[in-house]
Design an enzyme around this catalytic site. Structure first.
Site, short mmCIF file in Angstrom:
data_model
loop_
_atom_site.label_atom_id
_atom_site.label_comp_id
_atom_site.label_asym_id
_atom_site.label_seq_id
_atom_site.Cartn_x
_atom_site.Cartn_y
_atom_site.Cartn_z
N LYS A 185 22.69 -27.20 -60.27
CA LYS A 185 21.34 -27.10 -59.72
C LYS A 185 21.28 -27.87 -58.41
O LYS A 185 21.58 -29.06 -58.35
CB LYS A 185 20.27 -27.64 -60.66
CG LYS A 185 18.87 -27.24 -60.17
CD LYS A 185 17.74 -28.04 -60.76
CE LYS A 185 17.46 -29.32 -60.06
NZ LYS A 185 16.93 -29.18 -58.68
N GLY A 215 15.54 -24.80 -57.92
CA GLY A 215 14.36 -25.00 -58.76
C GLY A 215 14.08 -26.48 -58.84
O GLY A 215 14.81 -27.30 -58.27
N GLY A 217 13.39 -30.28 -60.64
CA GLY A 217 14.13 -31.09 -61.61
C GLY A 217 13.67 -30.80 -63.03
O GLY A 217 14.48 -30.55 -63.92
N GLY A 221 16.44 -28.36 -63.76
CA GLY A 221 17.41 -29.40 -64.10
C GLY A 221 17.32 -29.79 -65.57
O GLY A 221 18.34 -29.98 -66.24
N GLU A 259 26.38 -40.67 -60.88
CA GLU A 259 26.51 -41.42 -59.63
C GLU A 259 25.09 -41.69 -59.16
O GLU A 259 24.39 -40.78 -58.72
CB GLU A 259 27.33 -40.60 -58.63
CG GLU A 259 27.95 -41.47 -57.57
CD GLU A 259 27.03 -41.60 -56.38
OE1 GLU A 259 26.22 -42.57 -56.36
OE2 GLU A 259 27.09 -40.75 -55.50
P1 NAI Z 1 15.97 -37.41 -58.20
O1 NAI Z 1 16.92 -38.22 -59.01
O2 NAI Z 1 14.65 -37.06 -58.79
O3 NAI Z 1 16.68 -36.03 -57.76
C1 NAI Z 1 18.04 -35.75 -57.87
C2 NAI Z 1 18.25 -34.41 -58.55
O4 NAI Z 1 17.82 -34.52 -59.90
C3 NAI Z 1 17.46 -33.25 -57.95
O5 NAI Z 1 18.25 -32.08 -57.97
C4 NAI Z 1 16.29 -33.13 -58.89
O6 NAI Z 1 15.74 -31.84 -58.92
C5 NAI Z 1 16.95 -33.45 -60.22
N1 NAI Z 1 16.02 -33.86 -61.27
C6 NAI Z 1 14.84 -34.53 -61.13
N2 NAI Z 1 14.26 -34.70 -62.32
C7 NAI Z 1 15.08 -34.14 -63.25
C8 NAI Z 1 15.01 -33.99 -64.66
N3 NAI Z 1 14.00 -34.47 -65.37
N4 NAI Z 1 16.04 -33.36 -65.28
C9 NAI Z 1 17.07 -32.90 -64.58
N5 NAI Z 1 17.17 -32.98 -63.25
C10 NAI Z 1 16.19 -33.61 -62.58
O7 NAI Z 1 15.76 -38.17 -56.82
P2 NAI Z 1 14.55 -38.04 -55.77
O8 NAI Z 1 13.24 -38.01 -56.47
O9 NAI Z 1 14.86 -36.94 -54.84
O10 NAI Z 1 14.69 -39.45 -55.01
C11 NAI Z 1 14.13 -40.62 -55.57
C12 NAI Z 1 15.03 -41.81 -55.37
O11 NAI Z 1 16.27 -41.60 -56.01
C13 NAI Z 1 15.42 -42.13 -53.94
O12 NAI Z 1 14.44 -42.90 -53.31
C14 NAI Z 1 16.67 -42.91 -54.13
O13 NAI Z 1 16.36 -44.25 -54.45
C15 NAI Z 1 17.32 -42.27 -55.34
N6 NAI Z 1 18.35 -41.27 -54.98
C16 NAI Z 1 19.67 -41.62 -55.08
C17 NAI Z 1 20.65 -40.73 -54.68
C18 NAI Z 1 22.10 -41.04 -54.76
O14 NAI Z 1 22.87 -40.52 -53.98
N7 NAI Z 1 22.56 -41.83 -55.70
C19 NAI Z 1 20.32 -39.42 -54.12
C20 NAI Z 1 18.91 -39.12 -54.11
C21 NAI Z 1 17.99 -40.04 -54.50
#
Ligand code: NAI
Ligand code: MG
Length: 501
Positions: A185, A215, A217, A221, A259
């Site tokens: 995803k 789509g 999360g 997701g 990660e």
């Molecule tokens: P997120 O963790 O919500 O998004 C990452 C992925 O997870 C996206 O594809 C999203 O659609 C998916 N996702 C979200 N909720 C989910 C669920 N319940 N089940 C399965 N998949 C799900 O991150 P977001 O909201 O974009 O950013 C928030 C914070 O996360 C940032 O401020 C940063 O601190 C951290 N972050 C860390 C990253 C890294 O490289 N380790 C990358 C992006 C964000």
């Protein structure tokens, strides 16, 4: 600060599809989500709004493709990855533009290097087919006991938006080399670049081996992480969502690689109060990716004797960074991904400005008028004399906000560096290499760099400790640990031979 930003719609909105079972398709419901350009706040594309039904279709396709793919000789799987690498190489410029537009990351400093690395990642894993070796176990002359490296099955992968194409490639290439099939995803904010990579992969692969969905999360997701036929979950993103993924995996005893975030320390010794270290620190903080990086060296521990002079020089260099249109070759630093992240980053800056004992060295809140106010542009900001206990020093900001903390005693510097629930990356700056190595060994992090602040290179076993994650990807060992399982076969050779007829 009131931040009411209403996105507008571009004159032409591109309509994109997602990859299921070898076909570019819409979502089962026909619904879409919009993609906004962070530098203009213009909606310029739509992608399918995939949900559980789409996940089911994709997982069914991946399950169907698995038996044949897993039996292709590993080197032949590798050869396909090498062909994909060649095709990606020819596509670098196009991919770089897509990445710059959808992520807001500047083309020269970020998007093009990312696109280049993607081809390299496929090439690296394409050469590793014959390294999927097993062992023989010496149990005596009458026993043949050996292990095989077998694929796990259908991998479910979820990726973020900050380096979406590289992070996606890092899951596709090792998963496929090891004989798995995959349903991934994409992040809702930046799905277009990785979808282009998926389309290119599809030109060289039978249907169903790689499926990439778009789509949200929760809607897409979530069902992917809970799908009963998924045999492995590989997630990159926030620690909060990482915990949900791990819980979903626990329900079915599925292995996970996570990660997650970071709040990486960067320790500067008195002998590194020099240009090379300051430039290195600018890289380590990933300022030119708006510091939207899990490995950003966002806690700067400066020795007391160089505290003011290092910061003065650093602020002067940051002042020269050109912020603006990510698609312009002149620009060093682009825009924050979306309104939610932009507002979050501004909130941290406001918090810093409201602290009496904290000193703003440079930056501050983004401009409210002029060209930069048209997009989610943040400016490099440093707060000094912060305490390591403070919110800005503990939470992952994911924006260009650096906190500088003073130290006098080396043990105290290491103690503060380790006083974090994260442990992804770390940076140490000193000409005294023994000292640097000692610090590297004492810091709790998956990856420590001494005297450089570079990005990952294929071959690193990259990943975090503590709440920064579990498992390693990016390397041969990462592929073996994260995308294969060992099977032992033991044969008794002492059975009486059958008569030869
Ligand atoms: P997120 O963790 O919500 O998004 C990452 C992925 O997870 C996206 O594809 C999203 O659609 C998916 N996702 C979200 N909720 C989910 C669920 N319940 N089940 C399965 N998949 C799900 O991150 P977001 O909201 O974009 O950013 C928030 C914070 O996360 C940032 O401020 C940063 O601190 C951290 N972050 C860390 C990253 C890294 O490289 N380790 C990358 C992006 C964000
Ligand atoms: Mg966007």
């Amino acid at each position: 600060m009131a931040l009411a930003h209403e996105p507008t719609t571009a004159a032409t909105v591109q309509k994109h599809q997602m990859l299921i079972d070898g076909q570019m398709v819409d979502s089962a419901t026909g619904e879409t989500i919009t993609i906004e350009s962070p530098s203009t706040r213009e909606i310029f594309a739509t992608v399918p709004r995939g949900n559980g039904e789409d996940v089911n279709r994709a997982v069914a396709a991946a399950s169907k493709a698995l038996p044949a793919w897993s039996k292709v000789a590993p080197r032949d799987r590798g050869k396909i990855l090498l062909k994909i690498a060649d095709a990606l190489e020819a596509e670098i410029e196009n991919l770089a533009k897509i990445i710059a537009q959808e992520t807001g990351n500047a083309i020269r400093t970020q998007a093009r290097p990312e696109a280049t690395l993607v081809a390299d990642v496929f090439r690296y894993f394409g050469g590793l087919g014959s390294e999927l070796k097993g062992e023989t176990i010496p149990l005596g002359e009458n026993v043949l006991s050996y292990t095989r490296r077998e694929p796990l099955g259908v991998v479910g992968a979820i990726i973020p938006w900050n380096a979406p194409v590289m992070l996606g490639a890092l899951k596709i290439a090792p998963a496929l080399c090891a004989g798995n099939t995959l349903v991934m995803k994409a992040a809702e904010d930046a799905p277009l670049g990785i979808m282009r990579v998926a389309e290119i992969c599809q030109q060289f692969l039978p249907a169903g081996i790689v499926n990439v969905l778009t789509g949200t999360g929760a809607e897409c997701g979530g069902p992917l992480s809970e799908h009963p036929e998924i045999r492995k979950l590989s997630f990159t993103g926030s620690t909060a969502v990482g915990k949900l993924i791990m819980k979903a995996a626990a329900d079915r005893i599925v292995p996970v690689s996570l990660e997650l975030g970071g709040k990486s320390p960067s320790i500067v010794y008195p002998d590194a109060n020099e240009d090379w270290a300051i430039d290195g620190m600018i890289n380590a903080m990933r300022f030119t990716r708006q510091s939207q990086s899990c490995t950003a060296g966002s806690r700067l521990f400066l020795h007391d004797s160089i505290f003011d002079s290092f910061l003065e020089e650093l602020a002067a260099k940051l002042d020269a960074i050109k912020i603006g249109d990510p698609l312009s070759e002149e620009i060093d630093m682009g825009a924050i991904i979306n309104n939610k992240q932009f507002t979050k980053v501004c909130g941290y800056v406001e918090d810093g400005l409201n602290q009496d004992d904290t000193q703003l060295i440079c930056g501050g809140l983004p401009p409210e008028s002029g060209p930069l106010s048209k997009g989610y542009f943040a400016v490099p900001t440093i707060f000094a004399n912060t305490s390591n206990d403070w919110r800005l020093a503990r939470e992952e900001i994911f924006g260009p906000v650096l906190v500088a903390i003073r130290w006098k005693d080396e043990d105290e510097a290491i103690r503060m560096a380790n006083d974090s629930h994260y442990g992804l990356a770390a940076y140490v700056w000193t000409r005294d290499i023994a000292r640097g190595i000692n610090a590297a060994h004492n810091i709790e992090a998956g990856w420590v760099q001494v005297n450089q602040g570079l990005g990952q290179v294929p071959g690193h076993s990259y990943g975090g400790v503590k709440q920064s994650g579990i498992g390693r990807e990016f390397s041969l060992e990462g592929m073996l640990d994260s995308f294969t399982q060992r099977k032992n076969v033991t044969i008794n050779l002492a059975t009486p031979p059958a008569p030869l007829t």
